[in-house]
Design a protein around this motif. Structure first.
Motif, PDB file in Angstrom:
ATOM      1  N   CYS A  76       0.842  -1.297   0.146  1.00 62.92           N
ATOM      2  CA  CYS A  76       0.099   0.095   0.132  1.00 62.92           C
ATOM      3  C   CYS A  76       0.915   1.155   0.053  1.00 62.92           C
ATOM      4  CB  CYS A  76      -0.953  -0.110   1.226  1.00 62.92           C
ATOM      5  SG  CYS A  76      -2.285  -0.917   1.310  1.00 62.92           S
ATOM      6  N   HIS A  77       1.950   1.258   0.765  1.00 59.29           N
ATOM      7  CA  HIS A  77       2.940   2.349   0.939  1.00 59.29           C
ATOM      8  C   HIS A  77       3.670   2.484  -0.362  1.00 59.29           C
ATOM      9  CE1 HIS A  77       5.482   5.283   2.543  1.00 59.29           C
ATOM     10  NE2 HIS A  77       6.702   4.440   2.009  1.00 59.29           N
ATOM     11  N   GLU A  78       4.004   1.457  -0.911  1.00 60.42           N
ATOM     12  CA  GLU A  78       4.719   1.621  -2.181  1.00 60.42           C
ATOM     13  C   GLU A  78       3.880   2.220  -3.385  1.00 60.42           C
ATOM     14  OE1 GLU A  78       7.194  -1.995  -3.443  1.00 60.42           O
ATOM     15  OE2 GLU A  78       7.530  -2.475  -1.235  1.00 60.42           O
ATOM     16  N   VAL A  79       2.720   1.607  -3.337  1.00 59.93           N
ATOM     17  CA  VAL A  79       1.499   2.303  -4.473  1.00 59.93           C
ATOM     18  C   VAL A  79       1.214   3.766  -4.155  1.00 59.93           C
ATOM     19  CG1 VAL A  79      -0.598   1.981  -5.430  1.00 59.93           C
ATOM     20  CG2 VAL A  79       0.399  -0.179  -4.976  1.00 59.93           C
ATOM     21  N   ARG A  80       1.253   3.949  -2.853  1.00 65.12           N
ATOM     22  CA  ARG A  80       0.913   5.468  -2.689  1.00 65.12           C
ATOM     23  C   ARG A  80       1.930   6.336  -3.333  1.00 65.12           C
ATOM     24  NH1 ARG A  80       2.314   9.707  -2.366  1.00 65.12           N
ATOM     25  NH2 ARG A  80       1.854  11.295  -0.545  1.00 65.12           N
ATOM     26  N   LEU A  81       3.153   5.871  -3.388  1.00 64.92           N
ATOM     27  CA  LEU A  81       4.252   6.866  -3.898  1.00 64.92           C
ATOM     28  C   LEU A  81       3.904   7.050  -5.448  1.00 64.92           C
ATOM     29  CD1 LEU A  81       7.498   5.111  -2.005  1.00 64.92           C
ATOM     30  CD2 LEU A  81       6.180   7.129  -1.462  1.00 64.92           C
ATOM     31  N   VAL A  82       3.276   6.290  -6.225  1.00 63.42           N
ATOM     32  CA  VAL A  82       3.052   6.555  -7.633  1.00 63.42           C
ATOM     33  C   VAL A  82       1.533   6.637  -7.714  1.00 63.42           C
ATOM     34  CG1 VAL A  82       4.996   5.223  -8.464  1.00 63.42           C
ATOM     35  CG2 VAL A  82       3.076   3.904  -7.966  1.00 63.42           C
ATOM     36  N   ALA A  83       0.866   6.893  -6.602  1.00 62.37           N
ATOM     37  CA  ALA A  83      -0.771   7.063  -6.921  1.00 62.37           C
ATOM     38  C   ALA A  83      -1.220   8.232  -7.765  1.00 62.37           C
ATOM     39  CB  ALA A  83      -1.488   7.334  -5.499  1.00 62.37           C
ATOM     40  N   THR A  84      -0.624   9.163  -7.996  1.00 61.02           N
ATOM     41  CA  THR A  84      -0.763  10.120  -8.829  1.00 61.02           C
ATOM     42  C   THR A  84      -0.920   9.859 -10.156  1.00 61.02           C
ATOM     43  OG1 THR A  84       0.280  11.751  -7.184  1.00 61.02           O
ATOM     44  CG2 THR A  84      -0.388  12.736  -9.255  1.00 61.02           C
ATOM     45  N   GLU A  85       0.282   9.107 -10.447  1.00 62.03           N
ATOM     46  CA  GLU A  85       0.233   8.603 -11.969  1.00 62.03           C
ATOM     47  C   GLU A  85      -0.680   7.404 -12.320  1.00 62.03           C
ATOM     48  OE1 GLU A  85       2.837   8.825  -9.850  1.00 62.03           O
ATOM     49  OE2 GLU A  85       4.540   9.970 -10.696  1.00 62.03           O
ATOM     50  N   LEU A  86      -0.960   6.780 -11.119  1.00 61.06           N
ATOM     51  CA  LEU A  86      -1.908   5.727 -11.432  1.00 61.06           C
ATOM     52  C   LEU A  86      -3.389   5.982 -11.776  1.00 61.06           C
ATOM     53  CD1 LEU A  86      -0.400   3.139  -9.014  1.00 61.06           C
ATOM     54  CD2 LEU A  86      -0.419   2.960 -11.428  1.00 61.06           C
ATOM     55  N   VAL A  87      -3.918   7.152 -11.084  1.00 62.06           N
ATOM     56  CA  VAL A  87      -4.935   7.686 -11.284  1.00 62.06           C
ATOM     57  C   VAL A  87      -4.902   8.469 -12.318  1.00 62.06           C
ATOM     58  CG1 VAL A  87      -5.813   7.657  -8.772  1.00 62.06           C
ATOM     59  CG2 VAL A  87      -5.102   9.525  -9.629  1.00 62.06           C
ATOM     60  N   ASP A  88      -4.015   9.285 -12.722  1.00 68.08           N
ATOM     61  CA  ASP A  88      -3.807   9.933 -14.128  1.00 68.08           C
ATOM     62  C   ASP A  88      -4.132   9.020 -15.321  1.00 68.08           C
ATOM     63  OD1 ASP A  88      -3.691  12.350 -12.723  1.00 68.08           O
ATOM     64  OD2 ASP A  88      -1.494  12.696 -13.150  1.00 68.08           O
ATOM     65  N   ALA A  89      -3.329   7.916 -15.105  1.00 76.10           N
ATOM     66  CA  ALA A  89      -3.334   6.892 -16.140  1.00 76.10           C
ATOM     67  C   ALA A  89      -4.783   6.416 -16.615  1.00 76.10           C
ATOM     68  CB  ALA A  89      -2.530   5.569 -15.663  1.00 76.10           C
ATOM     69  N   PHE A  90      -5.677   6.477 -15.781  1.00 74.38           N
ATOM     70  CA  PHE A  90      -7.411   6.294 -16.061  1.00 74.38           C
ATOM     71  C   PHE A  90      -7.695   7.405 -17.090  1.00 74.38           C
ATOM     72  CE2 PHE A  90      -8.156   4.501 -11.662  1.00 74.38           C
ATOM     73  CZ  PHE A  90      -7.717   3.320 -12.180  1.00 74.38           C
ATOM     74  N   LYS A  91      -6.969   8.542 -17.116  1.00 76.19           N
ATOM     75  CA  LYS A  91      -7.196   9.330 -18.108  1.00 76.19           C
ATOM     76  C   LYS A  91      -9.050   9.957 -18.306  1.00 76.19           C
ATOM     77  CE  LYS A  91      -3.867   9.747 -21.984  1.00 76.19           C
ATOM     78  NZ  LYS A  91      -3.771  10.894 -22.344  1.00 76.19           N
ATOM     79  N   ILE A  92      -9.362  10.042 -17.193  1.00 79.53           N
ATOM     80  CA  ILE A  92     -10.755  10.775 -17.334  1.00 79.53           C
ATOM     81  C   ILE A  92     -10.765  12.364 -17.299  1.00 79.53           C
ATOM     82  CG2 ILE A  92     -12.946  10.722 -15.902  1.00 79.53           C
ATOM     83  CD1 ILE A  92     -12.088   8.292 -14.228  1.00 79.53           C
ATOM     84  N   PRO A  93     -11.219  12.852 -18.286  1.00 80.55           N
ATOM     85  CA  PRO A  93     -11.019  14.367 -18.546  1.00 80.55           C
ATOM     86  C   PRO A  93     -11.816  14.908 -17.207  1.00 80.55           C
ATOM     87  CG  PRO A  93     -12.015  13.152 -20.399  1.00 80.55           C
ATOM     88  CD  PRO A  93     -11.784  12.094 -19.371  1.00 80.55           C
ATOM     89  N   ASP A  94     -11.378  16.106 -17.061  1.00 81.22           N
ATOM     90  CA  ASP A  94     -11.809  16.824 -15.881  1.00 81.22           C
ATOM     91  C   ASP A  94     -13.573  17.114 -15.979  1.00 81.22           C
ATOM     92  OD1 ASP A  94      -9.764  17.145 -14.244  1.00 81.22           O
ATOM     93  OD2 ASP A  94      -9.091  19.060 -14.650  1.00 81.22           O
TER      94      ASP A  94
END
Ligand SMILES: Cc1cc2nc3c(=O)[nH]c(=O)nc-3n(C[C@H](O)[C@H](O)[C@H](O)COP(=O)(O)OP(=O)(O)OC[C@H]3O[C@@H](n4cnc5c(N)ncnc54)[C@H](O)[C@@H]3O)c2cc1C
Length: 507
Positions: A466-484
């Protein structure tokens, strides 16, 4: 399809379509209050036609009327010119719902409405001009299954749609948790709330599940397309069980996650503009329509039992179930005491260990369910026996679906060619697998599949991942590419969340 008295039990529908040989028409009738069609999408305001599921009745001179079971008929509801309900058709609005109020759901009653014989959707059963029934399928049960089988597309859509909702909710909650700061060590900047272990425990496995479900539903869509293309019996059977299972599992998970996301965002999660309320209300019914989840999971369990029986009769298993052949062997042999104690990170992150654990659990649940059902059926009959084992059967279905999801995730990690992408996916996949094992650790301990030291190691590793994923969490949600403009929730935007939020309330 649905009526006031019957939804899930489609065989209980009471609306009739009686063939009139003199006029070459069907007469559609609502025989009583309970047969009122209910919840029919678009019927209340806009619908011109309905596909009405009704019992096909053939008058026969010798033995009265013959009930040929539920068939589908096209019935005009409103005038094409004036839009007024046609003679014999009564229409009401089912009223405001908890969500999805953009669609009007209506209730319908038919009073001897006449439609041409041609309006019978006759793929699985037909009536000739002389009133003789014919069908390419040999038994009424097969006909019924084929008719309902056409609903599979809706389930595929709901499973995929639910993953979309989960990704959106996780994106909003995680972005906000990366922005929000509360408390912190003395004389230091405040802590970002996603750095709290508890917040990670709520949101990071959810992020891993979003990815897991993404690959599983992608596989389902591919299989569905293959089914449409080939019409192959084996693929049809596979897609039926897979769509029922994934639709149930994913929608139930997403429904729970929406509440977790709301709480994880504190007070601002409760602002309507941040969307958890409307997502929760609109998505909630995904668990019920196109087949109630509990009912659908039973279809998965029934299919597993059928496959289990086939295995012992030497038949071939359909693609999604093939793993059972091998894992049944593993289950039946004793678990290896050396393996049950192995607790190194390398072993726990080995996909073979993870898959074995999932498959073992399913195989065990399947074997024991089959034995229990056999014994109880002799004592109580099959309906009662099924009910005695119902919770066991639902657990079995969920366990199988979790196994399929893990398999598809492991394949996706394997396929990924980008080095960084692959390592991130591997991280998420390990988290998905170990989090699920940890959630069910009682079962694994009870069977001595996992020794106490191994159970502790799994828990520690889940927290570490969980801690390791948290460090890349921004990139991982950005990768869903949901437009604002789709996400819309101000606290879930990529930047300027607080100022967008303030602007919305007028500052
Ligand atoms: C917004 C909305 C839109 C809809 N749109 C349409 C539409 O366009 N056309 C249409 O035909 N229908 C539509 N429906 C109806 C929908 O498909 C049914 O509501 C759904 O299939 C569930 O059936 P039910 O309501 O009879 O629930 P029930 O079957 O009565 O279920 C009630 C509870 O009993 C439990 N239960 C039932 N049977 C069993 C069992 N065997 N074992 C264990 N538990 C059981 C269920 O799990 C559930 O918790 C819509 C419904 C809604 C709310």
């Amino acid at each position: 399809m649905t009526e006031l008295h019957h939804g899930s039990n489609v065989q209980g529908l009471q609306t009739t379509a009686t063939f009139d040989r003199d006029t070459d028409e069907f007469v559609i009738n609502t025989p009583n209050e309970g047969a009122t069609k209910w919840w029919i999408g678009n019927a209340a305001v806009h619908g011109k036609f309905a596909t009405v599921f009704a019992r096909l009745i053939l008058p026969s001179s010798s033995s009265g009327n013959a009930d040929m079971g539920v068939h589908a008929f096209i019935v005009p509801l409103r005038s094409m010119q004036t839009h007024a309900p046609l003679p014999g058709v009564e229409i009401r609005d089912c009223g405001y719902k908890v969500g999805l109020n953009g669609v009007d759901n209506g209730a319908l009653r038919f009073h001897n409405v006449r439609i041409p014989r041609d309006n019978l959707l006759n793929k699985f059963g037909d009536v000739s001009r002389e009133g003789v029934y014919s069908s390419p399928l040999p038994t009424p049960n097969k006909r019924f299954a084929a008719t309902l089988g056409e609903l599979v597309g809706g389930r595929v859509g709901l499973a995929a749609g639910s993953v979309g909702v989960l990704k959106a909710a996780a994106t909003i909650a995680i972005r906000y948790s990366l922005l929000r700061q509360q408390f912190g060590p003395p004389n230091k900047p405040e802590t970002v709330i996603l750095d709290y272990q508890s917040q990670q425990g709520r949101l990071i496995p959810m992020l891993a599940s979003s990815y897991a479900f993404h690959f599983a539903t992608e596989y389902l869509v591919d299989r569905y397309v293959e089914m449409k293309r080939t019409r192959d019996d084996e693929v049809i059977a596979d897609v039926h069980a897979l769509s029922a299972g994934l639709k149930s599992y994913v929608t139930a998970y997403t429904a729970k996650s929406l509440s977790i996301c709301r709480e994880a965002c504190g007070g601002h999660g409760y602002a309507a503009v941040n969307r958890f309320g409307s997502l929760r209300n609109d998505h909630d019914i995904f668990q019920t329509f196109e087949g109630d989840n509990t009912v659908l999971l039973q279809q998965v369990a029934a299919d597993l039992l059928k496959q289990f029986k086939k295995k012992f009769e030497g038949g071939a298993l359909t693609v999604t179930w093939k793993y059972l052949r091998d894992s049944m062997g593993t289950y039946l042999s004793q678990t290896n005491p050396v393996v049950t104690h192995r607790d190194g990170e390398g072993h726990l992150r080995d996909p073979n260990f993870q898959l074995d654990a999932f498959r073992y659990r399913t195989a065990r649940l399947l074997q024991t369910a089959a034995l229990r059902l056999r014994k109880l059926t002799k004592q109580h009959g099959s309906f009662e026996a099924w009910n005695y084992c119902l919770n066991h059967l639902l657990t079995l279905a969920e366990s199988h679906i979790e196994t399929v999801i893990l398999e598809k995730f492991i394949e996706a990690v394997h396929r990924c060619e980008d080095k960084t992408g692959k390592s991130h996916l591997k991280l998420l996949c390990d988290l998905y697998a170990l989090d699920r094992i940890w959630n069910d650790i009682g079962t694994y301990r009870n069977q001595d599949y996992v020794a106490p030291n191994k159970a502790k190691a799994i828990h520690r590793l889940v927290e570490q991942l969980c801690h390791e994923v948290r460090l890349v969490a921004t990139e991982l949600v950005d990768a869903f590419k949901i437009p604002d403009y789709i996400l819309r929730a101000p606290i879930g935007l990529k930047s300027k969340q607080y100022s967008e939020y303030s602007q919305i309330i007028g500052f």
